[in-house]
Design a protein around this motif. Structure first.
Motif, PDB file in Angstrom:
ATOM      1  N   PRO A 197       1.738  -7.400  -3.247  1.00 24.55           N
ATOM      2  CA  PRO A 197       2.230  -6.993  -4.621  1.00 24.55           C
ATOM      3  C   PRO A 197       1.220  -7.363  -5.629  1.00 24.55           C
ATOM      4  N   GLY A 198       0.866  -6.593  -6.658  1.00 25.05           N
ATOM      5  CA  GLY A 198       0.075  -6.848  -7.707  1.00 25.05           C
ATOM      6  C   GLY A 198      -1.359  -6.188  -7.688  1.00 25.05           C
ATOM      7  N   ALA A 214       7.714 -13.206  -2.618  1.00 24.06           N
ATOM      8  CA  ALA A 214       6.768 -11.915  -2.666  1.00 24.06           C
ATOM      9  C   ALA A 214       5.380 -12.192  -2.643  1.00 24.06           C
ATOM     10  N   LYS A 215       4.832 -13.208  -2.833  1.00 25.86           N
ATOM     11  CA  LYS A 215       3.409 -13.454  -2.901  1.00 25.86           C
ATOM     12  C   LYS A 215       2.669 -13.950  -1.298  1.00 25.86           C
ATOM     13  N   ILE A 228       5.673  -0.276   0.132  1.00 30.81           N
ATOM     14  CA  ILE A 228       6.104  -1.063   1.355  1.00 30.81           C
ATOM     15  C   ILE A 228       5.388  -2.266   1.343  1.00 30.81           C
ATOM     16  N   THR A 229       6.133  -3.299   1.327  1.00 26.43           N
ATOM     17  CA  THR A 229       5.327  -4.863   1.260  1.00 26.43           C
ATOM     18  C   THR A 229       6.334  -5.503   2.161  1.00 26.43           C
ATOM     19  N   PRO A 230       5.819  -6.802   2.325  1.00 21.09           N
ATOM     20  CA  PRO A 230       6.669  -7.967   3.416  1.00 21.09           C
ATOM     21  C   PRO A 230       8.016  -8.370   2.782  1.00 21.09           C
ATOM     22  N   PHE A 231       7.890  -8.570   1.317  1.00 20.13           N
ATOM     23  CA  PHE A 231       9.026  -9.286   0.806  1.00 20.13           C
ATOM     24  C   PHE A 231       9.698  -8.177  -0.521  1.00 20.13           C
ATOM     25  N   GLY A 232       8.740  -7.402  -0.953  1.00 15.68           N
ATOM     26  CA  GLY A 232       9.145  -6.543  -2.039  1.00 15.68           C
ATOM     27  C   GLY A 232       8.311  -7.215  -3.087  1.00 15.68           C
ATOM     28  N   GLN A 233       8.397  -6.490  -4.470  1.00 16.69           N
ATOM     29  CA  GLN A 233       7.481  -6.903  -5.503  1.00 16.69           C
ATOM     30  C   GLN A 233       7.846  -8.228  -6.241  1.00 16.69           C
TER      31      GLN A 233
END
Length: 404
Positions: free
Chosen positions: A101-102, A136-137, A126-131
């Protein structure tokens, strides 16, 4: 025959987290342009390699997930690449990315930036935990996400630590949700004329995918635990035969099942038991009963070959199934009859390679591998010069600057 998504253009900036999403879109007929670093890298470096030769164009992992796509090299971290990339965005329907994210926003290529140029763009992340959210980071891979999503704790033997399912299952689940949400957003755009940002959390996909684990807790106040090969319903198990393993039902059509066992001299002590686990009121007794029943079925199965065992069960309308090795999967007559495995030509090798093909049949607009996975940058000239109108001098300059 054209695929169902013919005419849909997709920009693919995925790594292993989301690459299956864009493969499905491509095999459904979308024009998926994979944007890659000029030097390759990423999943092109994932082994094993074709004939063991380490090369950006010979990763079997890359091959599996990139059928039907085109490859354009473009180092989007360089300012000189932005102009070409933004021109691609102008003509795109969908962008799928799976960076942290980011990251895209830090390049000025986040959804807010690109929607100003192309308000109809569907931007799927599509990311591990969402934005957003407290994790998230945080870094995470498939195993971490299976652990945090609740899947791992119910896999494995009860006397051993939790076990991850094989094959990056969290990424596949997230990618499938990525496909579904992207196609739903495409329908919305047809009505509204507007695109949107889709934020897929892989952890949430797993947490929503663990079926009985959630409702056992919410409705029975019980934390589901590992129980080896015994299915959570207590109705199915895997048992060892003389020469392999078979999945058996230990509850389905129990009367016929028991009659078969009795005819072979097993199971006399099971006569009179409730036919189904659910007919026993408390779970602890149901589980103990299922384990006892399974132990006797295992003694019986050990006297039979796995082929005979599975075949005779099927003939009695019992859902038995041989546990296949991968070489047996490849010659499975059901998969062969449906044409699941397909030979794909690799002209650069002068060979054809067998791939897993269509998992479902669409008679009017087939899901199919339309082309082999692309070589690194194979379509850079075709897209940038042929479709965006860049001159040979411009391309030469970009190549000199390692932008393409």
């Amino acid at each position: 025959m054209p695929g169902a998504l013919q005419g849909l253009r997709v920009l693919d900036l995925t790594n292993e987290r989301g690459v299956y999403c864009t493969k499905v879109l491509a095999d459904l007929g979308a024009d998926v342009i994979r944007i890659e670093h000029p030097k390759g890298g990423g999943i092109r470096d994932f082994p094993p390699y074709y004939h063991g030769e380490r090369d950006a164009n010979r990763s079997l992992y890359f091959w599996h997930y990139n059928t039907s796509k085109r490859s354009v090299t473009l180092d989007i971290t360089k300012p000189r690449a932005r102009e070409a990339f933004l021109k691609l965005v102008d003509g795109a329907d969908v962008l799928v990315e799976s960076f942290d994210p980011g990251y895209m926003a830090s390049l000025g290529l986040g959804y807010a930036d690109l929607a100003l140029r192309n308000p109809k763009l569907i931007y799927t992340s599509i990311t591990p935990f969402g934005q957003d959210g407290p994790l998230a980071k945080n870094p995470a891979n498939d195993i971490v996400l299976c652990a945090l999503g609740g899947m791992m704790n119910v896999n494995g033997d009860p006397d051993l630590p939790p076990l991850a399912a094989f094959g990056e299952q969290s990424y596949h689940v997230a990618s499938n949700y990525g496909v579904v949400s992207t196609l739903a957003a495409n329908q919305y755009r047809r009505r509204s004329g507007r695109g949107q940002h889709i934020d897929v959390s892989t952890e949430a996909c797993i947490a929503g995918f663990i079926e009985h684990v959630g409702y056992f807790y919410w409705y029975n106040d019980m934390i589901a635990m590992r129980q080896g090969s015994l299915h959570w319903s207590l109705a199915f198990a895997v048992v060892r035969c003389k020469d392999g393993y078979s999945m058996v039902s230990i509850a389905h059509n129990w009367e016929d099942h028991l009659a078969w066992m009795l005819s072979d001299g097993f199971g006399e002590e099971l006569a009179g038991q409730p036919a189904r686990p659910t007919q026993i009121p408390d779970y602890a007794t149901r589980r103990a009963n299922a384990q006892r029943r399974t132990a006797i079925v295992e003694q019986w199965a050990a006297t039979k070959s796995v082929d005979d065992f599975a075949r005779e069960g099927q003939e009695r309308r019992l859902p038995f199934g041989k546990v296949l090795n991968v070489d047996e999967v490849f010659v499975n007559p059901q998969l062969r009859t449906r044409g699941f495995f397909v030979d794909v030509q690799h002209p650069e090798l002068g060979e054809t390679v067998t791939y897993p093909g269509a998992p479902f049949v669409m008679h009017a607009s087939p899901y199919a591998i339309h082309r082999r996975p692309p070589l690194l940058g194979e379509h850079t000239h075709e897209v940038l010069a042929g479709e965006l109108g860049m001159s040979e001098a411009e391309l030469a300059q970009l190549e000199q600057e390692d932008v393409i």
